[in-house]
Scaffold this active site. Sequence first.
Site, PDB file in Angstrom:
ATOM      1  N   HIS A 341       0.860  -1.180   0.000  1.00  0.00           N
ATOM      2  CA  HIS A 341       0.000   0.000   0.000  1.00  0.00           C
ATOM      3  C   HIS A 341       0.895   1.229   0.000  1.00  0.00           C
ATOM      4  O   HIS A 341       2.097   1.143   0.274  1.00  0.00           O
ATOM      5  CB  HIS A 341      -0.883   0.023   1.251  1.00  0.00           C
ATOM      6  CG  HIS A 341      -1.859  -1.109   1.341  1.00  0.00           C
ATOM      7  ND1 HIS A 341      -2.666  -1.472   0.293  1.00  0.00           N
ATOM      8  CD2 HIS A 341      -2.183  -1.943   2.374  1.00  0.00           C
ATOM      9  CE1 HIS A 341      -3.439  -2.495   0.662  1.00  0.00           C
ATOM     10  NE2 HIS A 341      -3.159  -2.790   1.920  1.00  0.00           N
ATOM     11  N   CYS A 384      -0.542   2.701  -4.290  1.00  0.00           N
ATOM     12  CA  CYS A 384      -1.287   3.936  -4.510  1.00  0.00           C
ATOM     13  C   CYS A 384      -0.410   5.123  -4.176  1.00  0.00           C
ATOM     14  O   CYS A 384       0.490   5.044  -3.351  1.00  0.00           O
ATOM     15  CB  CYS A 384      -2.541   3.972  -3.631  1.00  0.00           C
ATOM     16  SG  CYS A 384      -3.960   3.214  -4.401  1.00  0.00           S
TER      17      CYS A 384
END
Length: 512
Positions: A341, A384
């Site tokens: 992430h 991301c």
Amino acid sequence: MDFNSMLLSIDDGLGREDIEALKFLCRDVLRKNKLLSVRSGQELFQQLKTEDLISEDDFFLLAELLYIINHHSLLRDLGTNKENVQKDLPHQGKISSYRRMLYELSENVTGDDEKRILFLLPFQKKHKENKTFLDVLCQLEKENSITEDNVGLLEDIFKKVSPDLLKIIEKYKERENNLQPSAPPEYEHELINPPLSIQVSSKNNESWNEETEDLIEHIGTIHEEAEKEDDKSGNIDNQLSDLRLNPEITPQASLKMELYDMNRKHRGYCLIIDNYIFAKGKRREGSDKDAGALRDVFKWLGLDVEIVENLGSEEIRDRIKKFKSKDHSERDCFVCCILTHGESGTVLGSDDEEVSIREIMSYFTPTSCLSLALKPKLFFIQACQGRYTHPSSKVEADATVPVEHKKYIVNVPKEADFLLGMSTVDGYFAYRHRTEGSWYIQALCKNLVEMVPRGEDILSILTKVNKDVSLKEDSEGILKQMPQPSYTLLKKLIFPVPNVPFKPNICQENSP
């Protein structure tokens, strides 16, 4: 959103270096004694409001400042975008072309050049220690050594230190002699806003099956953790500059570029960090598909691959330092792939703590890893880099709370021979399929397999990856993604063609 809330949201998106850049750009519109006390975006915005430079009805100056420092994603908070700001600059811009020229010099000067410039300047020792190039420019202005009408000292210095950057000064002078100062210099569109994406008008026939779900590579929980104000952090910040493509490299020039030597005893190390289990964030289903594809492809290309899983933030740093300390003298290159992430400029450890991407890369600068000097260092990040998307019912976000603070910007070191391949542009989500892996990593592996045997260089391969990923969409045709490469490579990087063909079942033609 009311005006003050909007300003607070923008401040959350600014890092320490951004504040210093904004303060420098505002030196002609705000009193310098007022700027000295500014330590945050909120304080700067308050000064601008007090001087009636921005208001609820007119905040173009703020948009102009964000545009100049390349924070285009934050323009959305102002209800505008890069194209609109660029169009309105000639008649609404308040930052002088002189100030922008100085800022552009600071963004493009290398660490080695900074040292040479300081050596040439007749500064006292106290003005040379631990100074950024912006600090140097401020000191020159304080001493009236440079002014809007007199940049001769800079010309003399850059003739000796960096003739390429001298072009920035020459274009500024040429522009000033022919046009009004408020008009944005043409060179700034080349240097400040290099083209980082491929515009695609056609629809992609390859879409996800409606029965499948896309997962957004987003941070689960972001803890407020201020950047450490110690010497080490400061040194890292001073070594780095904003992410950008090398503006001097054109397609025509690249054809004549030299090749990196890829004929040493060993090809190099490839470190793959695969984080799929987190203390609070959702499990990254399908990440094993990406890690396996990367392992097979880079082994096929001759690298010694090591995969490590579910590392906390400090474990990531320790593992990176371990590879930094290895002897790379008999190796051609270094590759690092991180699957996790993330948020703008950071990747997430399995403990949900952030690690700055620029910190990771800074361990491999020539001063930190001498045996990799003059050799290509490649970093591929699947994570991301923000929260912008157009969600549909087929998408679920890994995030459980809204992003509160953005403290880092994705940067590549000023030193040469780096390449950073990001799965998405700053401020946006990246997508991963539960069973097939991520759009970006699968496209990267597929194109390496297909294009290396053709003798294509790495930048041509990444351009094809850009195109392939840009054509992807979710089952409802809503979600899109745009990767973003940046680099300071000085030569073409072409992997030698392996002696054996790649097994076709590793990266399927229909992989995302």
